[in-house]
Design a protein around this motif. Structure first.
Motif, PDB file in Angstrom:
ATOM      1  N   TYR A  54     -33.223  11.926  -2.100  1.00  0.00           N
ATOM      2  CA  TYR A  54     -32.769  11.065  -1.010  1.00  0.00           C
ATOM      3  C   TYR A  54     -33.754   9.922  -0.757  1.00  0.00           C
ATOM      4  CZ  TYR A  54     -28.887  14.082   0.343  1.00  0.00           C
ATOM      5  OH  TYR A  54     -27.701  14.790   0.360  1.00  0.00           O
ATOM      6  N   THR A  57     -32.881   6.040  -0.657  1.00  0.00           N
ATOM      7  CA  THR A  57     -31.427   5.845  -0.576  1.00  0.00           C
ATOM      8  C   THR A  57     -30.977   5.399   0.805  1.00  0.00           C
ATOM      9  OG1 THR A  57     -30.960   8.131   0.104  1.00  0.00           O
ATOM     10  CG2 THR A  57     -31.112   7.692  -2.273  1.00  0.00           C
ATOM     11  N   SER A 426     -29.312   9.220 -12.694  1.00  0.00           N
ATOM     12  CA  SER A 426     -30.290   8.495 -11.867  1.00  0.00           C
ATOM     13  C   SER A 426     -31.623   8.383 -12.594  1.00  0.00           C
ATOM     14  CB  SER A 426     -30.503   9.216 -10.531  1.00  0.00           C
ATOM     15  OG  SER A 426     -31.637   8.692  -9.858  1.00  0.00           O
ATOM     16  N   SER A 429     -35.140   5.791  -7.861  1.00  0.00           N
ATOM     17  CA  SER A 429     -34.325   5.233  -6.781  1.00  0.00           C
ATOM     18  C   SER A 429     -34.401   3.704  -6.712  1.00  0.00           C
ATOM     19  CB  SER A 429     -34.727   5.852  -5.444  1.00  0.00           C
ATOM     20  OG  SER A 429     -36.082   5.562  -5.122  1.00  0.00           O
ATOM     21  N   ASP A 432     -32.490   2.360  -9.683  1.00  0.00           N
ATOM     22  CA  ASP A 432     -31.069   2.609  -9.445  1.00  0.00           C
ATOM     23  C   ASP A 432     -30.497   1.532  -8.527  1.00  0.00           C
ATOM     24  OD1 ASP A 432     -31.403   4.924 -10.909  1.00  0.00           O
ATOM     25  OD2 ASP A 432     -31.258   6.273  -9.198  1.00  0.00           O
ATOM     26  N   HIS A 433     -31.213   1.240  -7.445  1.00  0.00           N
ATOM     27  CA  HIS A 433     -30.763   0.243  -6.464  1.00  0.00           C
ATOM     28  C   HIS A 433     -30.638  -1.126  -7.105  1.00  0.00           C
ATOM     29  CE1 HIS A 433     -31.191  -2.657  -3.115  1.00  0.00           C
ATOM     30  NE2 HIS A 433     -30.471  -1.781  -2.464  1.00  0.00           N
ATOM     31  N   LEU A 440     -26.439   4.521  -5.127  1.00  0.00           N
ATOM     32  CA  LEU A 440     -26.998   4.896  -3.835  1.00  0.00           C
ATOM     33  C   LEU A 440     -25.902   5.101  -2.803  1.00  0.00           C
ATOM     34  CD1 LEU A 440     -29.452   3.547  -5.411  1.00  0.00           C
ATOM     35  CD2 LEU A 440     -30.424   3.163  -3.157  1.00  0.00           C
ATOM     36  N   LEU A 477     -29.238  11.413  -5.515  1.00  0.00           N
ATOM     37  CA  LEU A 477     -29.508  10.958  -6.881  1.00  0.00           C
ATOM     38  C   LEU A 477     -30.024  12.128  -7.702  1.00  0.00           C
ATOM     39  CD1 LEU A 477     -31.325   7.615  -5.961  1.00  0.00           C
ATOM     40  CD2 LEU A 477     -28.920   7.909  -6.599  1.00  0.00           C
TER      41      LEU A 477
END
Length: 494
Positions: A54, A57, A426, A429, A432-433, A440, A477
């Motif tokens: 998390y 996210t 994933s 993070s 990923d974003h 997300l 993720l």
């Protein structure tokens, strides 16, 4: 007389029981399997542990370790059946390893019980007990980042491997300020106490990431991602030009910890991430996946104990429209090798495909299987690939159980028998974003790919889909996967 015979018989039975017990005790072995080929005939996986995040996210909940049911005969098949939240926020659980594995097979006192889960951002290392209830792991211990920094100066822990000695080795990617020059290797004892650094003073690499050791060749080789101060903010191509990302392999004496050789992979080997030797401990060759240049590089031993490297597989970048750059690399972020050293599998996180290569001749890998499980150039995306003739096209990515596949294939794990490949999507993070913002919002998913190990081919299993977008606390993720009994990316043979 009858009574005497009865007593004699009873004594004989008891003696037999004692002998049988003594034989079992004398023949008891440690965890894992004697050889990689023995492991291939191990039991079929029924559970898999997945690190779920998390952090980053926008959901203020702790990261957790999910237990997923992968038994096709179970009523909860392809479902998350347990979640172990960690006690803190902001960790970014990433890769994990075991307290003992097949490297300890010769030690009857060793036991594969604890899963070691480093936190890439916070620097904490969690230890989960998976034996008491394999379906519901429990938190056993927290190794706090403050203690690690105080005793070693290390931060940003990444890869964990067990050692035959019972100790644990964890690669750390930088110091507390995110400088790559502060990285090195953390040594924990069997009770998860900080012992210090593994490498000798003055023998730390310039960058850190993954590592693998091959004891019969008295060698450990590590790879290099980049400076945490750079990659934690997202990917910026200028950081590559500024020297904040790696392109080297580091060859160490094993178990001595002396840096013996640095292999410069040059412009064809930017961002070398996951590294694996062949599983056969007598072999002196292995591979590393170079993410940015999307090459699989083979490394091998020369006469005289030095090491060399060569590009074994190249994934050509695609000319694209409507993206941040005019060309898109495949971005090889994870790979693994089957336990019989016959097949190599890797993912292209941006292009969206999973590939299978026959590597029975490691110098000449042959593509035998390929399947698309997402990516930036799938049909329906605004991004188009452009051919040499100027025509545009996109990849056809199937839906699974009515779900459009999100993101791209990222982490993979292979069943012991080599017939099932599990895939999550994933990477990290922040990245990923940047590259897949929908991840997300909608969360990760996990797939299973059926593998043909005779002729070679890959096919998505339509009956398996784990939706981490439907988690109780919101979309999470999903990253690395481990089986309770060990697997081909955590077990090393000596």
């Amino acid at each position: 007389m009858a009574t005497d015979v009865s007593v004699l018989g009873h004594g004989t039975v008891e003696a037999g029981k004692r002998q049988s017990k003594e034989e079992k005790e004398c023949c008891k072995v440690g965890p894992g399997y004697a050889t990689p080929l023995d492991a291939m005939s191990g039991p079929r996986e029924s559970l898999i542990y997945v690190t779920c995040v998390y952090t980053g996210t926008g959901i203020e909940k702790p990261d957790y370790l999910a237990t997923v049911d992968v038994d096709p005969n179970s009523p909860t098949y392809s479902k998350v059946i347990h979640r172990l939240p960690v006690p803190y926020l902001g960790d970014e659980l990433h890769h994990s390893g075991w307290n003992s594995c097949s490297s300890c097979h010769g030690d009857p006192s060793a036991e594969r019980r604890f899963l070691i889960v480093p936190s890439l951002i916070s620097g904490r290392i969690y230890v989960a007990d998976t034996k008491t209830d394999p379906k519901a792991p429990a938190l056993h211990k927290v190794v706090h980042s403050e203690e690690i920094i105080q005793k070693t100066g290390l931060a940003y822990p990444h890869t964990s491997h067990c050692l035959a000695s019972g100790d644990l080795l964890v690669s750390c990617l930088g110091d507390k300020d995110g400088n790559a020059s502060g990285n090195g290797f953390l040594l924990l004892d069997s009770q998860f106490n900080v012992k210090g650094r593994w490498e000798k003073p003055g023998h730390s690499p310039l960058f850190g990431y993954d590592f693998w050791y091959q004891p019969r060749h008295k060698t450990m080789i590590s790879s290099s991602w980049g400076a945490p101060a750079a990659f934690t903010k997202g990917f910026n191509p200028q950081d590559v030009s500024d020297g904040l990302y790696g392109r080297h392999l580091y060859v160490y004496s094993w178990p001595g910890g002396e840096l013996k050789q640095t292999l410069d992979l040059g412009s064809t080997g930017l961002l070398p991430l996951e590294i694996r030797f062949l599983h056969d401990p007598s072999k002196d060759t292995g591979f590393v996946g170079c993410a940015l240049t999307s090459n699989m590089v083979r490394f091998f031993k020369n006469p005289g104990d030095s090491w060399s490297h060569e590009v074994a597989i190249s994934v050509k970048p695609l000319k694209v429209q409507n993206w941040i750059l005019p060309e898109m690399p495949g971005l090889i972020t994870d790979f693994l090798i089957s336990l019989d050293d016959r097949f190599l599998y890797f993912v292209n996180w941006l292009h969206g495909d999973v590939r299978q290569y026959n590597i029975e001749d490691p110098k000449n890998p042959k593509l035998t299987g390929q399947v698309w499980t997402g990516g930036l150039i799938q049909k329906g995306s605004p991004i188009l690939a452009e051919g040499e003739d100027g025509k545009t096209w996109q990849f056809d990515v199937p839906e699974v159980q009515g779900h459009k596949l999100r993101g791209g294939p990222q982490m993979i794990q292979l069943s012991l028998d080599g017939k099932r490949l599990y895939v999550t999507n994933s990477l990290f993070s922040t990245w990923d974003h940047q590259f897949y913002p929908d991840l997300l919002k909608k969360g990760s998913h996990m797939l299973q790919i059926d593998v043909d190990t005779k002729k070679g081919s890959l096919a998505i299993n339509p009956n398996f889909f784990v939706d981490f977008g439907a988690e109780p606390d919101g979309p999470s993720l999903a990253h690395e996967m481990r089986y309770p009994g060990g697997d081909c990316t955590s077990d090393i043979w000596v």
